[in-house]
Design an enzyme around this catalytic site. Structure first.
Site, PDB file in Angstrom:
ATOM      1  CB  SER A   7      -0.984   0.009   1.177  1.00 28.71           C
ATOM      2  OG  SER A   7      -0.319   0.201   2.397  1.00 28.71           O
ATOM      3  NE  ARG A  15      20.144 -11.965   8.212  1.00 22.65           N
ATOM      4  CZ  ARG A  15      18.850 -11.704   8.256  1.00 22.65           C
ATOM      5  NH1 ARG A  15      18.299 -10.894   7.376  1.00 22.65           N
ATOM      6  NH2 ARG A  15      18.065 -12.240   9.160  1.00 22.65           N
ATOM      7  CG  LEU A  27      18.293  -4.541   3.064  1.00 26.01           C
ATOM      8  CD1 LEU A  27      17.955  -3.187   2.452  1.00 26.01           C
ATOM      9  CD2 LEU A  27      18.515  -5.583   1.979  1.00 26.01           C
ATOM     10  CG  ASN A  75      12.399   0.937   6.253  1.00 24.52           C
ATOM     11  OD1 ASN A  75      11.627   0.323   5.504  1.00 24.52           O
ATOM     12  ND2 ASN A  75      12.467   0.698   7.554  1.00 24.52           N
ATOM     13  CG  HIS A 131       9.815   1.231  11.998  1.00 27.57           C
ATOM     14  ND1 HIS A 131       9.959  -0.138  11.868  1.00 27.57           N
ATOM     15  CD2 HIS A 131       9.508   1.449  13.295  1.00 27.57           C
ATOM     16  CE1 HIS A 131       9.754  -0.711  13.040  1.00 27.57           C
ATOM     17  NE2 HIS A 131       9.482   0.236  13.924  1.00 27.57           N
ATOM     18  CD  GLN A 147      -1.626  10.814   9.419  1.00 24.71           C
ATOM     19  OE1 GLN A 147      -0.959  11.756   8.999  1.00 24.71           O
ATOM     20  NE2 GLN A 147      -2.943  10.763   9.309  1.00 24.71           N
TER      21      GLN A 147
HETATM   22  C1  GRF Z   1       3.824  -0.720   6.774  1.00 24.41           C
HETATM   23  O1  GRF Z   1       3.181  -0.522   8.003  1.00 24.41           O
HETATM   24  C2  GRF Z   1       5.270  -0.308   6.859  1.00 24.41           C
HETATM   25  O2  GRF Z   1       5.484   0.765   7.721  1.00 24.41           O
HETATM   26  C3  GRF Z   1       5.914  -1.543   7.424  1.00 24.41           C
HETATM   27  O3  GRF Z   1       5.237  -2.627   6.831  1.00 24.41           O
HETATM   28  C4  GRF Z   1       3.934  -2.208   6.439  1.00 24.41           C
HETATM   29  C5  GRF Z   1       3.854  -2.454   4.969  1.00 24.41           C
HETATM   30  O4  GRF Z   1       2.600  -2.153   4.420  1.00 24.41           O
HETATM   31  N1  GRF Z   1       7.334  -1.516   7.195  1.00 24.41           N
HETATM   32  P1  GRF Z   1       2.403  -2.028   2.853  1.00 24.41           P
HETATM   33  O5  GRF Z   1       2.980  -3.307   2.235  1.00 24.41           O
HETATM   34  O6  GRF Z   1       3.108  -0.806   2.383  1.00 24.41           O
HETATM   35  O7  GRF Z   1       0.915  -1.965   2.670  1.00 24.41           O
END
Ligand code: GRF
Length: 212
Positions: free
Chosen positions: A13, A61, A89, A103, A105, A169
């Site tokens: 998403s 890895r 990573l 990234n 989070h 958000q």
């Molecule tokens: C999101 O909450 C992102 O912050 C976390 O994993 C989830 C991924 O959601 N790292 P999507 O695949 O972007 O819908």
């Protein structure tokens, strides 16, 4: 036109939010470590190249990171966006693309790095929770922070409701941060991020507010 590679593991998403943000860049590829990631379908429908680099097919890895880095590098990206990419990573990948990998989070870092952030926020009883866009370093969820969004934790929240409020958000701040990087508005020095140009800073958020 700058080139963007997006790396996902699942529903994608945040990737969709980036596709829909009219960024000043071409999304040249979407890469997943998971062949079942539904986000791949969305990219294919938009005629963007997709690849699966399955971590299970590599002995360790390092070998996976090397293959992933080679695949990413073949697109000569200016910016690499991890969007729900669920692998850690190593130096092998990160040092090759230093200052180019972002990234998102789902917590207000440095609180709640790692997994299950929403349930852990509820368990701790925090009043504000949120999300963070940061540069990727070799320390998990600890790179220089670009932008954060905070949401109140409400009395009847469960992890799912809280996650949905945070995700709204995420979809706002991730395109913002990627745009700033693409437009060279971000300077990274001594592990801190400076965002150049006029910025608006909101009023403090107090949660809960107006208790009589
Ligand atoms: C999101 O909450 C992102 O912050 C976390 O994993 C989830 C991924 O959601 N790292 P999507 O695949 O972007 O819908």
């Amino acid at each position: 036109m700058k080139r963007l590679v997006i790396i996902i593991s699942g529903r994608g998403s945040n990737m969709r939010a980036l596709f829909e943000a009219n960024l000043p860049a071409q999304i040249v590829a979407v890469i997943s470590n998971n062949a079942d990631a539904t986000g791949l379908d969305f990219a294919q429908e938009r005629a963007v190249a997709t690849h699966v680099v399955n971590h299970r097919e590599f002995p360790d890895r390092q070998a996976f990171d090397q293959a992933l880095a080679d695949r990413v590098d073949s697109y000569k990206p200016d910016v690499i966006v991890l969007a729900g990419f669920m692998r850690i990573l190593t130096e092998t990948f990160v040092s090759r693309f230093s200052g180019k990998v972002l990234n998102i989070h789902p917590s207000l870092l440095p609180a709640f790095s790692g997994l299950d952030t929403h349930q852990r926020a509820l368990d701790e009883g925090v009043r504000l929770h949120g999300c963070t866009v940061h540069f990727v370093t070799t320390t998990l969820d600890h790179g220089p922070i670009i932008v954060q969004a905070a949401v109140p934790v409400l009395p009847d929240d469960d992890a799912q409701r809280l996650a949905a409020r945070v995700l709204d958000q995420e979809h706002r701040i991730y395109p913002m941060a990627v745009r700033w990087l693409l437009e060279d508005k971000i300077t990274l020095s001594d592990g801190r991020v400076q965002i150049n140009g006029p910025r608006h800073f909101p009023d403090p958020i107090i949660s809960p507010d107006n208790v009589d």
